[in-house]
Motif scaffolding. Structure first.
Motif, short mmCIF file in Angstrom:
data_model
loop_
_atom_site.label_atom_id
_atom_site.label_comp_id
_atom_site.label_asym_id
_atom_site.label_seq_id
_atom_site.Cartn_x
_atom_site.Cartn_y
_atom_site.Cartn_z
N LEU A 19 41.53 35.62 49.74
CA LEU A 19 42.65 35.67 50.68
C LEU A 19 42.18 35.88 52.12
N SER A 20 41.09 36.63 52.30
CA SER A 20 40.57 36.84 53.65
C SER A 20 40.10 35.54 54.28
N LYS A 21 39.46 34.69 53.49
CA LYS A 21 38.97 33.42 54.02
C LYS A 21 40.10 32.42 54.26
N SER A 22 41.17 32.53 53.47
CA SER A 22 42.26 31.55 53.58
C SER A 22 43.37 32.01 54.52
N PHE A 30 47.05 28.93 48.50
CA PHE A 30 46.14 30.04 48.22
C PHE A 30 46.92 31.24 47.68
N THR A 31 48.06 31.51 48.30
CA THR A 31 48.89 32.61 47.82
C THR A 31 49.38 32.35 46.40
N LEU A 32 49.83 31.13 46.13
CA LEU A 32 50.34 30.80 44.79
C LEU A 32 49.23 30.90 43.75
N LYS A 33 47.99 30.55 44.14
CA LYS A 33 46.89 30.64 43.18
C LYS A 33 46.63 32.09 42.80
N ILE A 34 46.66 32.98 43.79
CA ILE A 34 46.45 34.39 43.50
C ILE A 34 47.59 34.96 42.67
N LEU A 35 48.83 34.57 42.98
CA LEU A 35 49.97 35.07 42.21
C LEU A 35 49.94 34.58 40.78
N ARG A 36 49.46 33.34 40.56
CA ARG A 36 49.33 32.85 39.18
C ARG A 36 48.29 33.65 38.41
N ASN A 37 47.24 34.10 39.11
CA ASN A 37 46.19 34.87 38.45
C ASN A 37 46.48 36.36 38.43
N LEU A 38 47.64 36.78 38.97
CA LEU A 38 47.94 38.21 39.06
C LEU A 38 47.96 38.92 37.70
N PRO A 39 48.55 38.34 36.64
CA PRO A 39 48.49 39.03 35.34
C PRO A 39 47.06 39.26 34.85
N THR A 40 46.17 38.29 35.07
CA THR A 40 44.77 38.45 34.67
C THR A 40 44.09 39.50 35.52
N ALA A 55 40.93 52.72 49.58
CA ALA A 55 40.19 53.57 50.52
C ALA A 55 39.41 52.76 51.54
N GLU A 56 38.95 51.57 51.15
CA GLU A 56 38.15 50.74 52.05
C GLU A 56 39.00 50.04 53.12
N HIS A 57 40.23 49.69 52.80
CA HIS A 57 41.01 48.83 53.68
C HIS A 57 42.04 49.57 54.51
N TYR A 58 42.29 50.88 54.27
CA TYR A 58 43.29 51.60 55.03
C TYR A 58 42.69 52.88 55.59
N ASP A 59 43.35 53.40 56.61
CA ASP A 59 42.90 54.69 57.16
C ASP A 59 43.19 55.80 56.17
N GLU A 60 42.60 56.95 56.41
CA GLU A 60 42.63 58.02 55.41
C GLU A 60 44.05 58.49 55.10
N VAL A 88 45.93 39.90 52.67
CA VAL A 88 45.25 40.92 51.87
C VAL A 88 46.07 42.20 51.83
N ASP A 89 46.67 42.56 52.95
CA ASP A 89 47.51 43.75 53.01
C ASP A 89 48.66 43.65 52.01
N ALA A 90 49.36 42.51 52.01
CA ALA A 90 50.48 42.32 51.08
C ALA A 90 49.99 42.29 49.64
N PHE A 91 48.83 41.67 49.39
CA PHE A 91 48.30 41.58 48.02
C PHE A 91 47.96 42.96 47.47
N LEU A 92 47.34 43.82 48.30
CA LEU A 92 46.96 45.15 47.82
C LEU A 92 48.19 46.00 47.50
N HIS A 93 49.24 45.90 48.34
CA HIS A 93 50.46 46.63 48.03
C HIS A 93 51.09 46.13 46.73
N LEU A 94 51.10 44.82 46.53
CA LEU A 94 51.66 44.26 45.30
C LEU A 94 50.83 44.67 44.09
#
Length: 472
Positions: A19-22, A30-40, A55-60, A88-94
């Motif tokens: 997602l960072s590269k796309s 790209f979003t639809l591909k990740i959502l299709r793979n979300l159950p896996t 911890a890596e992507h957000y402040d403390e 990436v932000d939306a994906f991590l929350h989801l």
């Protein structure tokens, strides 16, 4: 364009990298591909890896808030947060929502606050079309958490959903619009606010052409239930048929298909028709046989016109019907059972006292039998007359059905169904790509040149034939 392969060992990290590269391409594929793979991805990620990603992507401060709401433990140090793209932000929350809602012993109150935090964070931080599908999924799990925590009656939740819907309309986020409309209808139907749900349908527009088939199927299902409660059985049957047709016929959609077919059988019975035997399951659809057994028993009672059989079936399967939310609709079938019984009686007897009709149909009194017979005559169920002085029903000679408007109405319904199916197929057609258009244009020009050449050759041949007539 090369696609990233999500490896089993580090699926979540691979999805983040992908997602960072796309993020700069603004392409929803790209979003639809990740959502299709979300159950896996959900099945392969564990608590440690997920906590490390947060911890890596957000402040403390923000990372600790998410970890606390998701019941995730993290013993490492919180360093400087890495730059994060909106996708990436939306994906991590989801991903955190999906992981938490599938954990055993989940705290539904914390889960609801996590969903509320996610939708507020994304709404305040970004305005990007590429987040449309992520936002719709996040809203789905937020409302699901509210349902698990018994907070669907919350006025605050309804207000938040309406505000988000207006924002999605302004931003033309069609997937989020579709999701929020279906969720609002689900909340209103679940809380028995059928009138408010009907007003919502009248004042909103569902983006039929831009919504996914799964959301369109849910929307038609809720419309069918609203119309059925409001006694518009004809429209309700059209809507539930569209819902079944649009639903994905996959193992993941088995539960929805079972629920939709249950409602379809009830509505068809309420319209006065008897469903076909295959509607209750067949060799091609064995998953429908067991869940539709209560509805099969009701259909047999309606077809036989036996009030006692109907009452026994209703009492036997009352728990299952109540669990499905169809008990109130099933109780309405008593009128249909009585009408069927009266029709059978009118075909069997040319003349019968109202007292005998009362005994055969287990009615309370002769007045009730007289009322039901009069109503059946008015509705066109039977051709008969009532002698009020002597208290009997006199059946008339059966009329020719082809002299009535019944065949025309049946033919009109089939034409409407075929036209609706044709319109849906036309809408699903894709526009030709530019390369294919160029190829077709070149092919058309070649055909025109070929026609011109044939015409010139024909003219030349005619000229040669004419020249043969001259003497030299």
């Amino acid at each position: 364009m090369s696609t990233a392969v999500v490896s089993p060992g580090e699926s979540a990290q691979s999805a983040v990298t992908y997602l960072s590269k796309s993020g700069t391409s603004f392409d929803s594929r790209f979003t639809l591909k990740i959502l299709r793979n979300l159950p896996t991805i959900r099945k392969q990620v564990d608590a440690t890896n997920l906590a490390t990603l947060i911890a890596e992507h957000y402040d403390e401060t923000y990372a600790k808030t998410i970890l606390d709401l998701a019941n995730l433990n993290y013993s490492g140090e919180f360093g400087q947060s890495v730059p994060i793209s909106p996708e990436v932000d939306a994906f991590l929350h989801l991903l955190v929502q999906v992981w938490a809602i599938n954990e055993d012993g989940v705290d539904t109150e914390k889960l609801m606050r996590l969903g509320q935090l996610s939708v507020k964070h994304l709404a305040d931080s970004y305005n990007r079309r590429s987040l449309d599908h992520f936002n719709s999924k996040i809203w789905f799990y937020y409302v699901r958490a509210a349902e698990l925590s018994k907070n669907l009656f919350s006025r605050e939740l309804y207000s938040e959903m309406m505000t988000a819907y207006r924002t999605a309309c302004l931003r033309h986020d069609f997937e989020t619009q579709s999701m929020l409309i279906t969720l609002l209808l689900r909340v209103l139907i679940f809380t028995n606010q059928i009138g408010t749900a009907s007003d919502l349908v009248a004042k909103t527009t569902f983006p039929e052409g831009n919504a996914s088939n799964s959301l369109a199927a849910r929307y038609h299902y809720y419309l069918s239930r609203i119309n059925a409660v409001e006694l518009d059985y004809g429209t309700a049957y059209e809507q539930i048929t569209a819902a079944i047709r649009k639903s994905p016929h996959t193992p993941a959609a088995t539960g929805f298909l079972q629920t939709a077919n249950k409602l379809s059988v009830l509505i068809e019975l309420l319209t006065g028709d008897i469903p076909a035997r295959r509607a209750f399951g067949s060799r091609e659809q064995p998953e429908l046989i067991a869940p539709l057994q209560p509805y099969f028993a009701l259909a047999k009672a309606v077809r036989a016109g036996d009030v006692n059989q109907f009452q026994n079936a209703l009492k036997t399967h009352e728990a299952a019907l109540k669990k499905d939310g169809n008990l109130a609709l099933a109780r309405r079938l008593r009128q249909n059972v009585i009408k069927t019984g009266i029709r059978v009686i009118s075909l069997t007897y040319s003349k019968i006292p109202l007292k005998d009709i009362c005994l055969k149909l287990c009615l309370d009194s002769e007045e009730s039998a007289e009322y039901m017979v009069a109503k059946a005559i008015r509705d066109g169920v039977i051709d008969a007359t009532i002698n009020h002085q002597k208290g009997y029903m006199q059946s008339l000679d059966s009329s020719n059905v082809y002299a009535s408007t019944d065949p025309q109405e049946c033919f009109d319904e089939r034409i409407k169904f075929c036209m609706s199916l044709h319109d849906d197929n036309v809408k699903s057609l894709r526009y030709l790509s530019s390369d294919l258009k160029d190829d077709l244009r070149d092919l058309q020009e070649a055909r025109e040149r070929e026609k011109e050449l044939v015409s010139e050759m024909q003219d030349t041949s005619d000229l040669d034939d004419d020249d043969m007539d001259f003497d030299f």
